[in-house]
Design a protein around this motif. Structure first.
Motif, PDB file in Angstrom:
ATOM      1  N   VAL A  27       0.799  -1.400  -0.078  1.00  0.00           N
ATOM      2  CA  VAL A  27      -0.076  -0.056  -0.161  1.00  0.00           C
ATOM      3  C   VAL A  27       0.935   1.294   0.076  1.00  0.00           C
ATOM      4  O   VAL A  27       1.925   1.412   0.310  1.00  0.00           O
ATOM      5  CB  VAL A  27      -0.804  -0.037   1.305  1.00  0.00           C
ATOM      6  CG1 VAL A  27      -1.921  -1.022   1.287  1.00  0.00           C
ATOM      7  CG2 VAL A  27      -0.102  -0.126   2.584  1.00  0.00           C
ATOM      8  N   ARG A  28       0.322   2.211  -0.474  1.00  0.00           N
ATOM      9  CA  ARG A  28       1.033   3.589  -0.539  1.00  0.00           C
ATOM     10  C   ARG A  28       0.837   4.358   0.716  1.00  0.00           C
ATOM     11  O   ARG A  28      -0.400   4.393   1.493  1.00  0.00           O
ATOM     12  CB  ARG A  28       0.674   4.655  -1.536  1.00  0.00           C
ATOM     13  CG  ARG A  28       1.168   4.029  -2.896  1.00  0.00           C
ATOM     14  CD  ARG A  28       0.821   5.109  -4.168  1.00  0.00           C
ATOM     15  NE  ARG A  28      -0.597   5.335  -4.056  1.00  0.00           N
ATOM     16  CZ  ARG A  28      -1.367   4.626  -4.776  1.00  0.00           C
ATOM     17  NH1 ARG A  28      -0.841   3.587  -5.608  1.00  0.00           N
ATOM     18  NH2 ARG A  28      -2.589   4.680  -5.059  1.00  0.00           N
ATOM     19  N   ILE A  29       1.624   5.035   1.370  1.00  0.00           N
ATOM     20  CA  ILE A  29       1.585   5.832   2.632  1.00  0.00           C
ATOM     21  C   ILE A  29       2.417   7.042   2.535  1.00  0.00           C
ATOM     22  O   ILE A  29       3.743   7.206   2.096  1.00  0.00           O
ATOM     23  CB  ILE A  29       2.060   5.078   3.856  1.00  0.00           C
ATOM     24  CG1 ILE A  29       3.452   4.525   3.612  1.00  0.00           C
ATOM     25  CG2 ILE A  29       1.327   4.037   4.204  1.00  0.00           C
ATOM     26  CD1 ILE A  29       3.952   4.158   4.929  1.00  0.00           C
ATOM     27  N   ASP A  30       1.958   8.203   2.567  1.00  0.00           N
ATOM     28  CA  ASP A  30       2.376   9.655   2.423  1.00  0.00           C
ATOM     29  C   ASP A  30       3.507   9.584   0.876  1.00  0.00           C
ATOM     30  O   ASP A  30       2.718   9.332  -0.015  1.00  0.00           O
ATOM     31  CB  ASP A  30       3.304   9.803   3.700  1.00  0.00           C
ATOM     32  CG  ASP A  30       2.395  10.263   4.826  1.00  0.00           C
ATOM     33  OD1 ASP A  30       1.195  10.637   4.790  1.00  0.00           O
ATOM     34  OD2 ASP A  30       2.750   9.604   6.115  1.00  0.00           O
ATOM     35  N   GLU A  31       4.700   9.624   1.385  1.00  0.00           N
ATOM     36  CA  GLU A  31       5.510   9.546   0.294  1.00  0.00           C
ATOM     37  C   GLU A  31       6.305   8.460  -0.023  1.00  0.00           C
ATOM     38  O   GLU A  31       7.413   8.156  -0.804  1.00  0.00           O
ATOM     39  CB  GLU A  31       6.534  10.834   0.374  1.00  0.00           C
ATOM     40  CG  GLU A  31       6.099  12.112   0.370  1.00  0.00           C
ATOM     41  CD  GLU A  31       5.468  12.400  -1.024  1.00  0.00           C
ATOM     42  OE1 GLU A  31       6.001  12.243  -2.125  1.00  0.00           O
ATOM     43  OE2 GLU A  31       4.310  12.668  -1.076  1.00  0.00           O
ATOM     44  N   GLY A  32       5.774   7.319   0.631  1.00  0.00           N
ATOM     45  CA  GLY A  32       6.392   5.975   0.492  1.00  0.00           C
ATOM     46  C   GLY A  32       5.507   4.883   0.306  1.00  0.00           C
ATOM     47  O   GLY A  32       4.211   4.793   0.034  1.00  0.00           O
TER      48      GLY A  32
END
Length: 201
Positions: free
Chosen positions: A74-79
């Motif tokens: 999954v994507r989180i913020d910029e990572g």
């Protein structure tokens, strides 16, 4: 960057088993009141926690699965991070290839965003120096099975088509990964656009 390269290789391997299933949208389930669903740096329960989903979180885009299919990327913020599929439930039964889900494609240099509001036939393009709306041929959109692709012809303020296909995609500006690649082609222009796509937004 080494970690991102390793994840690209791992995800590409994992996607070959079920390329047409992902990306897909999920919701959190079976998390106790007062608790959260952890997002980890690696696909195992001992890895460092890099984020969390609330127990009522919806609209989580899972880009792909770990090799054992127990963890979702999954994507989180910029990572990016991994979360247990045991606590996620699919929000929809259809695929991104069915032309029934809104798709957002984006790119850099120049920065641009193209939103396809499916299954309606409206789309909007936004860039620093211009923005306009077009019409698509939705919901009757051509595509291919192997490899999975979806083509979106459009007309109006500009004419052309977009091709969206399954594939690990990086925006080149962060450690975020996407499960779809997108190419935009304008009628009468030799130079198109290439970027990454996601569900919704």
């Amino acid at each position: 960057m080494l970690r991102l390269a390793a994840l690209l290789i791992a995800l590409a391997f994992a996607q070959t088993a079920a390329a047409q299933d992902f990306p897909a949208l999920f919701r959190v389930v079976n998390v106790s009141a007062g608790d959260v669903l952890n997002i980890r740096a690696e696909p195992n329960a001992r890895a460092a926690i890099v984020g969390r989903f609330e127990r009522t979180q919806v609209g989580i885009e899972v880009v792909g699965l770990s090799e054992d299919r127990r963890w979702g990327l999954v994507r989180i913020d910029e990572g990016i991070g991994w979360t247990s599929m045991r606590y996620l439930q699919a929000e929809r039964s259809d695929s991104w290839r069915d032309g029934q889900q809104t798709l957002t494609c984006l790119g850099t240099e120049p920065f641009w965003t193209f939103r396809f509001f499916l299954p309606n036939n409206r789309a909007e393009y936004v860039a620093p120096d211009t923005s306009f709306e077009v019409r698509t041929d939705a919901p009757h959109l051509p595509g291919t099975q192997f490899p999975p692709t979806l083509t979106l012809p459009f007309q109006g303020a500009r004419e052309g088509f977009a091709v969206i296909r399954n594939g690990v995609c990086s925006d080149g500006m962060s450690d975020r990964l996407y499960g779809l690649e997108g190419q935009i082609y304008w009628r009468g222009q030799a130079q198109g656009l290439s970027g990454c796509c996601m569900l919704g937004h």
